[in-house]
Write a protein that holds these residues in place. Structure first.
Motif, mmCIF file in Angstrom:
data_model
loop_
_atom_site.group_PDB
_atom_site.id
_atom_site.type_symbol
_atom_site.label_atom_id
_atom_site.label_comp_id
_atom_site.label_asym_id
_atom_site.label_seq_id
_atom_site.Cartn_x
_atom_site.Cartn_y
_atom_site.Cartn_z
ATOM 1 N N UNK A 55 -3.870 4.677 1.040
ATOM 2 C CA UNK A 55 -3.347 3.511 0.323
ATOM 3 C C UNK A 55 -2.656 2.533 1.286
ATOM 4 N N UNK A 56 -1.954 3.068 2.269
ATOM 5 C CA UNK A 56 -1.274 2.213 3.239
ATOM 6 C C UNK A 56 -2.308 1.376 4.012
ATOM 7 N N UNK A 57 -3.328 2.043 4.491
ATOM 8 C CA UNK A 57 -4.378 1.336 5.233
ATOM 9 C C UNK A 57 -5.057 0.314 4.332
ATOM 10 N N UNK B 293 -2.250 1.358 -9.817
ATOM 11 C CA UNK B 293 -2.658 0.191 -9.023
ATOM 12 C C UNK B 293 -3.027 -0.985 -9.935
ATOM 13 N N UNK B 294 -3.446 -0.678 -11.154
ATOM 14 C CA UNK B 294 -3.654 -1.767 -12.122
ATOM 15 C C UNK B 294 -2.318 -2.467 -12.360
ATOM 16 N N UNK B 295 -1.273 -1.666 -12.501
ATOM 17 C CA UNK B 295 0.064 -2.197 -12.779
ATOM 18 C C UNK B 295 0.652 -2.914 -11.562
ATOM 19 N N UNK B 296 0.608 -2.247 -10.399
ATOM 20 C CA UNK B 296 1.202 -2.894 -9.221
ATOM 21 C C UNK B 296 0.422 -4.163 -8.883
ATOM 22 N N UNK C 284 0.826 -1.211 0.000
ATOM 23 C CA UNK C 284 0.000 0.000 0.000
ATOM 24 C C UNK C 284 0.854 1.252 0.000
ATOM 25 N N UNK C 285 1.933 1.192 0.796
ATOM 26 C CA UNK C 285 2.824 2.351 0.859
ATOM 27 C C UNK C 285 3.475 2.599 -0.498
ATOM 28 N N UNK C 286 3.829 1.517 -1.194
ATOM 29 C CA UNK C 286 4.419 1.648 -2.526
ATOM 30 C C UNK C 286 3.436 2.348 -3.471
ATOM 31 N N UNK C 287 2.184 1.848 -3.484
ATOM 32 C CA UNK C 287 1.149 2.487 -4.304
ATOM 33 C C UNK C 287 1.051 3.973 -3.983
ATOM 34 N N UNK C 288 0.887 4.250 -2.692
ATOM 35 C CA UNK C 288 0.670 5.629 -2.256
ATOM 36 C C UNK C 288 1.841 6.518 -2.606
#
Lengths: 550, 352
Positions: free
Chosen positions: B242-244, B151-154, B133-137
């Motif tokens: 995103x982290x949560x 987020x589609x990619x990750x 989540x942290x990576x996304x954020x």
């Protein structure tokens, strides 16, 4: 591509544009009172006038946005054009517009933007092959003809603002040629609406060259601008509007700047009424020298050598209990000042002090400013001021949520109760804070925005065009509200291009031009006097003396 | 994609003081439109239950059927809660289902293949979810890029890891403690994992409705500019959402292992669709016009019971894909229509 020089029809020498008795009434308000306008072929005509003079109404009638009152007429190259001009079709009658917002697609290439007008096709023609190589060559030819240096494959969003403006103007001129081909090679008017406002001073010369070339091709040019220097540079004739009526139609070579300013403002300025400011110390001195009763409070906010955006090296002090008006034309830098001082513009420099706090502008952020007791009421209510989809209660109390926490629960019911009380206090109609913001009129929305900031009891209020899109009655309520807050000890910085308003509310007025504070205007204030001062400051340049005309 | 996922309307709760405007006065004596709107889905829910109960009294209308639905859908129940804060912020997180799938595999892999005890395996999996989540954020906020695409990619990356880790094999034999902590222990006759979902739902309800954070998130979702000029921490609000979301998704992955007793790398498309259908369906109910926890929770079980009923009527398993897809379209369109109608009604009231 050049138009035929022989075999012109009899009325080929008719003016490119000839408007008679154009008028527009909104309700009881006569925005334009029967104005005549004539633009000859190859002539550059400037329309001058302050905000509300009817300039933009005139342009909007020509573009077809407004339907004029009956009784007016428009002839293009001698041919009667039925009014209203069909909206979006002005090009077909020989009018091409470039607005301050240039209407370019920033993500696309120059060549794609240039020929966008030819992409208006239907059905199978939309699938026709585009030969990009020849399109680029064609674009280069056009740029060469107008003496403009642009790379057809460059991305528009990466070009300098000046290059973007040049592209938009070339495109408009190019589109007029279409009209010419269907009009025996005559006529066509390019309308430039405030195109130089946000361009750097030293680059405006490219734009002037371009306009001259276009006019040399025989097109008429209507140049709408506040920028006296630019008008002086390229216009042959100036039409001056005031309060919706034409008050002057003068050849530029026969009119001094002072004459024009007097026509625009109805006021001849005595130069001694602007106290010139040369440095920060002088600004502070003059602030102190003109201390009225209201300006005698302690300094609550001060700027020292503040720069950023279009603002350059600004000094001023704002006192408790004072409403300090900043008067400047659009593009003068004053429109950036509130945001810069609030810490919302990147790249700012200089020093500010807010109450006891002293620091650099670059240290500020909206969050930080709010903590120091500063409030910002932005001009663009829809984009920056409020969230239309959320209820009035939330918009009004979003900065005070913590005070509605009761044993770890945010009490939305109490919040709504308080918000309903506030609708009473600030006369927000209807008195129902559960309604969504979008259901309120502009004036009531603005009262909600003000209420949000006043809820925090700010000691400094930065206002930018706080009555834009607000009805007259509410306008006066807002003036009253702000006067009250000032009386209670808040310092208010009031940035506006509505000089009537500044005259009504300000204790002291600073004149802004070229991003700098040009001086303090001596009281008493009137709209005409402020207008006159602002135009003089703009026409004279930062250091030039204004000629007295006679 | 613009900053708005969905325009939200004014807050629930009746108007007070100042006297009701004319339109409200007119509607008095009938069911208020707001209440009718809010209770539409629960009403439909009831109809579906009654319908299937009449059609299949022996199989559908049994307590055991309901408890098993409650126990078996806790993954969706928990996962939908991951979406709510990002959605309120105006951000779509499409990677939650893959984070869930990857962390499920990770627990099995650590516990079975690597011989870790179950508790550290779970803790590591939760930490990994949080990091995902942290990576996304971080990517989205730092580089100001579209969360939909990122987020589609990750999600695809997490999916790849889920298959790669166990070499595409199912990992059986996960510690039975996990099953004890989830499906095998019943409270009030319903498996424990359902109650985890209930607790999470209440926490999310609290955060979104009863904290300044939740209300600020509404501003962030509706207008980044207004939020920034109000001094709200826009970037940090979005980042932590995103982290949560990553953490909650990991939790749903752990629960999944407990429910199945094994970890299987699999395509998560249907799971993602079902939670988005529930989130948007939830947008239209309970607190209409808000992505709300209780509405989302109710919607998860509405969809689950409808699918269960259709299965009992003899429908094939592909009906799920069909059904979730249809419901997502219906829910999104319905929430849009509701908002337009509400805006129009509000404008009419405001003018009156």
């Amino acid at each position: 591509m050049e138009q035929a020089t022989s075999g012109r029809p009899a009325h080929a020498n008719a003016p490119a544009l000839e408007a008679r008795n154009l008028a527009k009434t909104f309700g009881a308000f006569r925005a334009l009172k029967g104005v005549d306008l004539e633009i000859g072929e190859a002539e550059v005509v400037s329309v001058l006038g302050e905000n509300g003079s009817g300039k933009s109404t005139l342009v909007k009638i020509l573009s077809g946005y407004h339907e004029p009152d009956p009784g007016g007429s428009l002839r293009m190259s001698g041919v009667e054009v039925p009014l209203p001009v069909p909206l979006g079709q002005a090009r077909t009658v020989g009018l091409s517009f470039v607005y301050q917002d240039l209407g370019l697609a920033g993500e696309l290439q120059v060549v794609e933007n240039l020929f966008v007008g030819q992409r208006v096709t239907r059905g199978l023609r939309s699938a026709a092959r585009i030969d990009w190589r020849s399109e680029r060559r064609h674009a280069r030819e056009i740029f060469a003809r107008y003496g403009v240096e642009l790379d057809p494959s460059a991305q528009v969003g990466r070009l300098r603002p000046t290059s973007q403006a040049l592209l938009a103007i070339v495109r408009a001129a190019y589109e007029l040629r279409d009209y010419r081909e269907h009009n025996r090679g005559a006529g066509g008017v390019l309308v430039l609406d405030e195109p130089t406002v946000f361009l750097p001073e030293h680059e405006k010369v490219f734009l002037f060259d371009l306009v001259r070339r276009i006019s040399a091709e025989g097109f008429g040019v209507l140049f709408v601008s506040h920028d006296m220097t630019a008008v002086r540079e390229i216009a042959h004739r100036a039409v001056v509007l005031r309060d919706g009526a034409k008050v002057g139609d003068v050849l530029m070579e026969q009119a001094s700047d002072a004459d024009l300013i007097e026509l625009v403002s109805g006021h001849r300025l005595d130069r001694s009424e602007i106290e010139r400011v040369t440095g920060g110390a002088a600004a502070r001195d003059s602030a102190e020298s003109s201390d009225g009763a209201a300006a005698s409070g302690a300094v609550v906010f001060a700027a020292h050598g503040v720069s950023g955006g279009r603002v350059r090296n600004v000094d001023f002090e704002l006192h408790a209990g004072e409403i300090l008006g900043i008067a400047g034309l659009l593009g003068a830098g004053s429109e950036d000042l509130p945001y810069l001082l609030f810490g919302d513009l990147p790249g700012g420099g200089g020093e500010v002090s807010i109450g006891d706090w002293r620091g650099q502008v670059s240290q500020l952020s909206p969050r930080e400013s709010i903590r120091h007791g500063v409030a910002l009421v932005p001009a663009d209510r829809k984009a920056h001021g409020a969230v239309p989809e959320l209820p009035v209660s939330m918009n009004m109390l979003s900065l005070s949520l913590e005070s509605f926490m009761h044993s770890r629960f945010l009490r939305l019911d109490r919040l709504l109760g308080v918000a309903n009380e506030r609708t009473e206090e600030y006369d927000v109609r209807p008195r129902d804070a559960s309604l969504s913001m979008s259901s309120l009129s502009g004036g009531n929305q603005q009262k909600v925005v003000l209420a949000r900031w006043l809820e925090r009891g700010p000691r400094v209020l930065l206002l930018h065009e706080p009555t834009q899109g607000v009805d007259v009655a509410t306008r006066h309520q807002i003036y009253e509200l702000m006067r009250e807050r000032a009386a209670q000890g808040a310092g208010i910085l009031w940035v506006s291009t509505d000089f009537d308003e500044l005259a009504a509310v300000s204790h002291r007025i600073l004149i802004c031009a070229y991003g700098e504070i040009q001086g303090v205007l001596a009281a008493p204030y009137s709209r005409d006097k402020i207008t006159s001062a602002v135009y003089s400051a703009t026409a004279g340049g930062a250091a030039r003396e204004v000629s007295t005309g006679s | 994609m613009t900053t708005n996922v969905e325009p939200s309307a004014d807050e629930a709760g009746p108007a007070k003081a100042g006297g009701p405007p004319p339109a409200a006065r007119r509607s008095r004596g009938r069911l208020s439109p707001r209440l009718a709107e809010a209770s539409l889905l629960p009403f439909a829910f009831l109809l579906v239950i009654i319908g299937f109960s009449i059609a299949r009294p022996d199989t559908f209308f049994q307590w055991s059927n309901f408890t098993s639905i409650f126990g078996l859908n806790s993954v969706e129940f928990i996962l939908v809660m991951a979406l709510l804060i990002p959605l309120t912020n105006g951000d779509l997180d499409l990677s939650v289902a893959e984070i869930s799938g990857m962390t499920a595999v990770l627990v099995g892999w650590l516990n079975v293949n690597q011989g870790w005890a179950i508790v550290p395996a779970i803790l590591v999996a939760l930490a990994v979810g949080l990091l995902c989540g942290a990576l996304n954020g971080w990517i989205i906020v730092r580089f100001d890029v579209n969360p939909f695409i990122i987020t589609l990619a990750t999600g695809s990356i997490f999916d790849g890891i889920a298959f790669w880790l166990p070499n595409q094999q199912t990992i059986p034999g996960i510690s039975t403690h996990l099953a004890d902590w989830t499906v095998l222990t019943h409270v009030l006759g319903i498996p424990l994992d359902f109650w985890y979902g209930i607790v999470l739902m209440l926490v999310m309800f609290y955060v979104l409705t009863f904290t300044p954070f939740g209300q600020r998130a509404l501003f962030v979702g509706q207008s980044r500019e207004v939020a920034r000029l109000s001094g709200f921490r826009v970037s940090s609000t979005r980042f932590w959402a995103f982290v949560v979301a990553g953490l909650i998704a990991a939790l749903s992955g752990v629960i999944n292992d407990g429910v199945l007793g094994a970890a299987t790398p699999q395509n998560q498309g249907t799971l993602l669709l079902s939670v988005y259908a529930a989130a948007f369906l939830g947008f239209t109910t309970i607190q209409p016009g808000r992505f709300n926890a209780i509405g989302a929770g109710v919607s998860v079980f509405f969809l689950a019971i409808a699918v269960n009923g259709m299965n009992l009527l003899g429908a094939q398993s592909y009906v799920q894909s069909l059904f979730y897809g249809i419901f997502l379209v219906v829910a999104v369109v319905a929430s849009r229509v509701i908002n337009r109608r509400r805006a129009a009604a509000a404008a009419a009231r405001g003018a009156g």
